[in-house]
Design an enzyme around this catalytic site. Structure first.
Site, PDB file in Angstrom:
ATOM      1  N   LYS A  24       0.845  -1.187   0.000  1.00 47.90           N
ATOM      2  CA  LYS A  24       0.000   0.000   0.000  1.00 47.90           C
ATOM      3  C   LYS A  24       0.884   1.242   0.000  1.00 47.90           C
ATOM      4  CE  LYS A  24      -4.136   1.897   2.154  1.00 47.90           C
ATOM      5  NZ  LYS A  24      -3.749   3.314   2.105  1.00 47.90           N
ATOM      6  N   GLU A  38      -0.590   4.509  -7.818  1.00 49.52           N
ATOM      7  CA  GLU A  38      -0.327   5.482  -6.751  1.00 49.52           C
ATOM      8  C   GLU A  38       1.045   6.098  -7.013  1.00 49.52           C
ATOM      9  OE1 GLU A  38      -2.632   5.836  -4.151  1.00 49.52           O
ATOM     10  OE2 GLU A  38      -1.511   6.642  -2.460  1.00 49.52           O
ATOM     11  N   LYS A  71      -8.179  -2.999   2.784  1.00 52.07           N
ATOM     12  CA  LYS A  71      -6.933  -2.369   3.227  1.00 52.07           C
ATOM     13  C   LYS A  71      -6.659  -2.814   4.643  1.00 52.07           C
ATOM     14  CE  LYS A  71      -9.565   1.788   4.165  1.00 52.07           C
ATOM     15  NZ  LYS A  71      -9.860   3.156   3.816  1.00 52.07           N
TER      16      LYS A  71
HETATM   17  P1  AMP Z   1      -7.261   4.712   2.122  1.00 55.10           P
HETATM   18  O1  AMP Z   1      -6.893   6.007   1.453  1.00 55.10           O
HETATM   19  O2  AMP Z   1      -6.608   4.506   3.413  1.00 55.10           O
HETATM   20  O3  AMP Z   1      -8.753   4.480   2.109  1.00 55.10           O
HETATM   21  O4  AMP Z   1      -6.686   3.546   1.208  1.00 55.10           O
HETATM   22  C1  AMP Z   1      -7.023   3.391  -0.134  1.00 55.10           C
HETATM   23  C2  AMP Z   1      -6.024   4.121  -1.006  1.00 55.10           C
HETATM   24  O5  AMP Z   1      -4.757   3.514  -0.962  1.00 55.10           O
HETATM   25  C3  AMP Z   1      -6.356   4.088  -2.475  1.00 55.10           C
HETATM   26  O6  AMP Z   1      -7.318   5.031  -2.816  1.00 55.10           O
HETATM   27  C4  AMP Z   1      -5.025   4.380  -3.120  1.00 55.10           C
HETATM   28  O7  AMP Z   1      -4.844   5.768  -3.239  1.00 55.10           O
HETATM   29  C5  AMP Z   1      -4.004   3.874  -2.113  1.00 55.10           C
HETATM   30  N1  AMP Z   1      -3.221   2.733  -2.553  1.00 55.10           N
HETATM   31  C6  AMP Z   1      -1.896   2.559  -2.315  1.00 55.10           C
HETATM   32  N2  AMP Z   1      -1.438   1.410  -2.804  1.00 55.10           N
HETATM   33  C7  AMP Z   1      -2.507   0.780  -3.389  1.00 55.10           C
HETATM   34  C8  AMP Z   1      -2.681  -0.460  -4.055  1.00 55.10           C
HETATM   35  N3  AMP Z   1      -1.677  -1.318  -4.226  1.00 55.10           N
HETATM   36  N4  AMP Z   1      -3.937  -0.762  -4.509  1.00 55.10           N
HETATM   37  C9  AMP Z   1      -4.961   0.091  -4.324  1.00 55.10           C
HETATM   38  N5  AMP Z   1      -4.849   1.278  -3.703  1.00 55.10           N
HETATM   39  C10 AMP Z   1      -3.639   1.626  -3.227  1.00 55.10           C
END
Ligand code: AMP
Length: 611
Positions: free
Chosen positions: A268, A317, A449
Site C-alpha cells: 500500500k 499510486e 486495506k
Molecule cells: P485509504 O486512502 O486509506 O482508504 O486507502 C485506499 C487508497 O490507498 C487508495 O485510494 C489508493 O490511493 C491507495 N493505494 C496505495 N497502494 C494501493 C494499491 N496497491 N492498490 C490500491 N490502492 C492503493
C-alpha cells in the site's frame, strides 16, 4: 427556457433541508428543463458549469465581482462591501443592491438559461491580458438583465460559492424515481413492484454516474434515451470513472476469509492515486477525479514511454522519490508538488520554479490496475486478467513501475509480508480478490486495506526495552525504521526479545531515533540480551518505551518466556505500536517482565476459552 426558472428552483432547494423534500425539488427541477438544457441545470445546481474532471472552474475573484456589481447598478464599491459584510454573502449583497437600484428595465429581454451558460463559459475560459475586463464585462451583462433573485445566484455561481447542498446521491435518487414510478415518497409507501423497479432504475443511474463521473450527462441521457440509453453509456478515454475503494478488516484472518483461497496482496503506497488515460493525448485524474495532468508533466512523459503507441486507462499510486537514493519519500514531499495547483497566481511560482520542483521532487507511479484497453472495457474482467495484461503491456522506466504484488493463500505469509513492508515504512497492505471485477465508485470487500494502526484491541500496554534497531528503507531511508524490543526476565536479569516495532512513530521521532540511541550502540549483542533475531544495530538495553499491541502469540522467533508455555517457543506481541511515550522515568529493570507477559497470554487464552 428562462433562467428565472432555475433561480426559482434554487431558491426552493435552498429553503429545504429535509431529504425527501430535497429529492422532490430536484425531481421537479429535472422535469422543468428539456434534455438539451438539463445537463447545464444539473451542473449549475452543483455550483459548476462542467463536470469536475474538465478542470475548468468559474471562481471569479470577489474583488472583480464587487466591481462588476458596482458598475452594473451604478453603486459605490463601498456600498457593496458594506452589504457583503452584513450578510457574509456576496450573492445576497448583489440581490440587495439590485433591489435598491432598479428593477430590470422595461422591455429588456429576460435572461435565458442557454445565454447565461454561454456567458459563464466565456468568463471561465477568459485568460491572459484583458481577461479581468472580460470577466467583469460578462458579469455586468448578466447582472444588467437579471432580477434581484437571479442576481443572487449569478453572483454565487460566478464566484464559485453556490452551495445548495445537493449531494450526488440526491440527483441519482431523483433520476431513479423519474425513470421508474415518478412518485416521491418514502420507500415504505411504495408497493413491492414499484420499489423493485425504482431500485433497478437507481442502480442503472448509479452505474452510469460511476462510469461517466458526470451527473449532467447522466441526466441528459436519462431524459433523452431513458434507461436503455443509460445502459449504453460506456467507459471512454478522457472521461475518468469513479475509483474503486477498499473496505477495512480488523484482522488479517478476517481479510483472508473473504478471499477465494488465493489473494493478491499488494504494497500500500502512501501517495496520490492516479487514473491515467493514454490516447491521442495523456490525461491524469486524481482520486476525486480532478485534473492532475498539468501538475505532473514528468509522469505524463514516463507513462507515454511506458505504453508506447497504446491506448489504455491504468491506475496507480504516485510517490515522491529521493533523487539521490531512488527511495520513496514521505507523502508530505509529494504535497509540495500538489500545492502548485493552489499556488497559481503566486508571483513566486513561475515556469522555472516548476522545472525545479520536478527535479527536486521526482516521483514514481506504481501501477496496480488496468481498466480499459484499445476500446475495450476491462472493468468487468477479473482482476487477475487486468493485472496480467498490465504486466504484459507495461515497459517500466524510472517514472513508472508495477506495484509490488504477492499471490498468497496462507495468512501466515500475508502477515509476514505485512510485517516486512511496514518495517520498511509502508503504511499497510491491500488484499484483493483476484476474481473480482473493478467496482467503479464502490467500496467492498474485494479490496481490503489493512493498515498497521488498526489493531488497538490489546488495551494493555507494555513498557519495553530497545535492544536493537533496523535501518529504514523506502520513505524511511537513512533513518532507523524500526526497533527490536525486549521484556525483562527478573529471575535471570536478562532482556528477552519480544517484538519488532515499526509503527506509531511520527516523522520527527523517526528522524531523531538514531541520535537518541547513539550513546547506546553496541558492536555486538550486549551481555544479558537474549535474542535469536539479529537487528542491523545492537543497542545496550537502556531505553524504555511504551508499546501497545494487538495480540500475544507463541513465536519461535522471540525469546520472551522461552519454553515456559510451550517447548521451543517464546511469546511475541503482534502488531506492536509505539504510543508516543518514552518511559524515561523507568529503568530498564522496571520494564514489563517476561512473567507478566506470560500471565497476560494465559489470561487472554482463558478469556477466549482456549485454556
Ligand atoms: P485509504 O486512502 O486509506 O482508504 O486507502 C485506499 C487508497 O490507498 C487508495 O485510494 C489508493 O490511493 C491507495 N493505494 C496505495 N497502494 C494501493 C494499491 N496497491 N492498490 C490500491 N490502492 C492503493
Amino acid at each position: 427556457m428562462e433562467f428565472r426558472r432555475l433561480a426559482e428552483a434554487f431558491e426552493g432547494i435552498e429553503a429545504t433541508s429535509k431529504r425527501l423534500e430535497l429529492t422532490e425539488r430536484v425531481l421537479a427541477l429535472l422535469k422543468t428543463f428539456p434534455d438539451s438544457l438539463v445537463d447545464k441545470a444539473v451542473w449549475m445546481m452543483q455550483g459548476k458549469i462542467y463536470p469536475d474532471y474538465v478542470g475548468v472552474e468559474l471562481g471569479v475573484a470577489e474583488k472583480l465581482t464587487i466591481r462588476a456589481i458596482a458598475r452594473t447598478y451604478g453603486a459605490k464599491e463601498e456600498e457593496v462591501v458594506a452589504l457583503l459584510k452584513k450578510s457574509g454573502d456576496l450573492g445576497v449583497a448583489a440581490e440587495e443592491v439590485a433591489k435598491r437600484r432598479r428593477q430590470r428595465t422595461m422591455g429588456q429581454a429576460a435572461l435565458n438559461l442557454a445565454g447565461v451558460y454561454a456567458t459563464f463559459e466565456r468568463i471561465a475560459r477568459a485568460s491572459g491580458a484583458g481577461s479581468q475586463d472580460q470577466k467583469i464585462g460578462g458579469l455586468s451583462e448578466l447582472l444588467a438583465a437579471a432580477s434581484p433573485l437571479e442576481a443572487r445566484y449569478i453572483v454565487r455561481l460566478a464566484t464559485g460559492k453556490l452551495r445548495l447542498g445537493v449531494a450526488d446521491q440526491t440527483v441519482v435518487d431523483a433520476l431513479g424515481i423519474l425513470l421508474s414510478d415518478g412518485k416521491v415518497g418514502s420507500v415504505t409507501e411504495l408497493d413491492e413492484g414499484d420499489r423493485k423497479s425504482r431500485d433497478e432504475a437507481k442502480a442503472v443511474v448509479q452505474r452510469a454516474a460511476d462510469v461517466t463521473s458526470d451527473l449532467g450527462t447522466v441526466a441528459r441521457t436519462a431524459l433523452s434515451a431513458g434507461l436503455a440509453g443509460l445502459k449504453r453509456l460506456k467507459l471512454k478515454l478522457g472521461v475518468p470513472l469513479r475509483p474503486m475503494l477498499a473496505e477495512r478488516a480488523e484482522t488479517l484472518e478476517e481479510a483472508m476469509a473473504r478471499m477465494p483461497g488465493a489473494a493478491f496482496v499488494e504494497y500500500k503506497y502512501d501517495g496520490l492515486r492516479m487514473q491515467a488515460h493514454l490516447g491521442k493525448s495523456t490525461e491524469i485524474f486524481s482520486r476525486r477525479l480532478e485534473q492532475l495532468t498539468s501538475q505532473f508533466p514528468d509522469v505524463v512523459k514516463a507513462l507515454e514511454k511506458a505504453f508506447p503507441g497504446r491506448q489504455v486507462i491504468v491506475e496507480g499510486e504516485v510517490v515522491a522519490i529521493d533523487p539521490k537514493t531512488g527511495r520513496m519519500r514521505h507523502f508530505q514531499e509529494l504535497s509540495q508538488r500538489r500545492g502548485r495547483k493552489y499556488g497559481l497566481g503566486d508571483a513566486t511560482l513561475g515556469e522555472t520554479d516548476e522545472r525545479d520542483v520536478i527535479k527536486e521532487i521526482p516521483v514514481r507511479l506504481h501501477l496496480f490496475d488496468l481498466l480499459w484497453h484499445e476500446g475495450e472495457d476491462y472493468t468487468t474482467r477479473p482482476l487477475k486478467e487486468r493485472r496480467g495484461l498490465l504486466e504484459k503491456l507495461l515497459k517500466p522506466n524510472e517514472g513508472v513501475a508495477l506495484g509490488d504484488l504477492r499471490r498468497l493463500t496462507d495468512t501466515k505469509d500475508v502477515e509476514e509480508y505485512f510485517q516486512a513492508v511496514t518495517l520498511t515504512g509502508a503504511e499497510g497492505i491491500m488484499i484483493k480478490n483476484p476474481d473480482s471485477e473493478y467496482e467503479a465508485g464502490g467500496r467492498g470487500f474485494n479490496w481490503i486495506k489493512f493498515k498497521a494502526d488498526y489493531d488497538a484491541k490489546l488495551a494493555d500496554t507494555f513498557d519495553l526495552v530497545a535492544i536493537g534497531a533496523y535501518w529504514g528503507q523506502g520513505r524511511r531511508g537513512g533513518w532507523y525504521g524500526g526497533l527490536l524490543l525486549a521484556s525483562f526476565n527478573d529471575a535471570e536479569g536478562t532482556f528477552e526479545s519480544l517484538c519488532r516495532l515499526a509503527t506509531g512513530f511520527d516523522d520527527a521521532t523517526l528522524a531523531a531515533l538514531e541520535e537518541r540511541f547513539a550513546p547506546f550502540v553496541a558492536k555486538a549483542k550486549p551481555k544479558g540480551v537474549e535474542s535469536t533475531l539479529e537487528p542491523d544495530v545492537w543497542l545496550q538495553p537502556k531505553v524504555v518505551l511504551e508499546v501497545q499491541g494487538a495480540e500475544l502469540t507463541l513465536s519461535p522467533n522471540h525469546r520472551c518466556a522461552w519454553g515456559a508455555l510451550k517447548d521451543d517457543a517464546g511469546l511475541s506481541v503482534r502488531f506492536p505500536r509505539f504510543t508516543g511515550r518514552w518511559r524515561d522515568d523507568k529503568k530498564p529493570e522496571q520494564a514489563t517482565t517476561s512473567k507478566e507477559v506470560a500471565k497476560m497470554f494465559q489470561a487472554r487464552r482463558k478469556r477466549q476459552g482456549l485454556a
